[in-house]
Design a protein around this motif. Sequence first.
Motif, PDB file in Angstrom:
ATOM      1  N   LEU A  26      40.647  28.331  47.475  1.00  0.00           N
ATOM      2  CA  LEU A  26      40.383  28.138  46.050  1.00  0.00           C
ATOM      3  C   LEU A  26      39.769  29.385  45.428  1.00  0.00           C
ATOM      4  N   SER A  29      42.630  31.890  44.949  1.00  0.00           N
ATOM      5  CA  SER A  29      43.495  31.537  43.822  1.00  0.00           C
ATOM      6  C   SER A  29      42.766  31.699  42.487  1.00  0.00           C
ATOM      7  N   TRP A  30      41.464  31.382  42.427  1.00  0.00           N
ATOM      8  CA  TRP A  30      40.701  31.570  41.191  1.00  0.00           C
ATOM      9  C   TRP A  30      40.654  33.040  40.813  1.00  0.00           C
ATOM     10  N   ASN A  31      40.439  33.906  41.804  1.00  0.00           N
ATOM     11  CA  ASN A  31      40.401  35.343  41.520  1.00  0.00           C
ATOM     12  C   ASN A  31      41.756  35.854  41.036  1.00  0.00           C
ATOM     13  N   PHE A  34      42.377  33.789  37.337  1.00  0.00           N
ATOM     14  CA  PHE A  34      41.400  33.885  36.258  1.00  0.00           C
ATOM     15  C   PHE A  34      40.503  35.109  36.345  1.00  0.00           C
ATOM     16  N   CYS A  38      37.930  37.137  33.129  1.00  0.00           N
ATOM     17  CA  CYS A  38      36.523  36.742  33.139  1.00  0.00           C
ATOM     18  C   CYS A  38      35.621  37.955  32.979  1.00  0.00           C
ATOM     19  N   VAL A  46      30.604  33.547  40.633  1.00  0.00           N
ATOM     20  CA  VAL A  46      31.498  32.549  41.226  1.00  0.00           C
ATOM     21  C   VAL A  46      31.871  32.941  42.651  1.00  0.00           C
TER      22      VAL A  46
END
Length: 151
Positions: A26, A29-31, A34, A38, A46
């Motif tokens: 996760l 994938s977030w990096n 998004f 950010c 995060v």
Amino acid sequence: MAYHWGRYYAVRHSWKKWPPLIVLSLLLSWNVFFGYSCDFFVLVNVNTIALMVAVILMLTSFFYRKTDTEDLPDGVIDLEPSDRFIENCRKFMLSPRELEVVLLSRKGLKNKRIAEELFISERTVEGHLRNIYDKVGCDRSKLVLINRLNG
């Protein structure tokens, strides 16, 4: 990449080791999705929190693993023996002490732990297991023995 993780990790490791992998996936994938939009400080916070959670999950699985059981499949290790199991033990004419040894082996305990539970030596446990293997007529495998006694 996810295919290889799922294929290799699911076969080689137990389900208890999955949470750190999920957290790290996760985070990755977030990096990817998004991270570019950010603020730098949000991105760092995060990532730091997610990495700390993954490390904590890995440490808890390290400290709370079972060390006194063998790698028997989950379906074999039951707390209460079935009626068929007890009936098969009687059919093979196991002595009361041999029955105790089989029941503790069925829970996945190693010979040393069985000896401690029954207040006998480890060599005596090995002797009981040899006698049980001979009576049941199987090779020197606890898994085969338990499967044969289960029916």
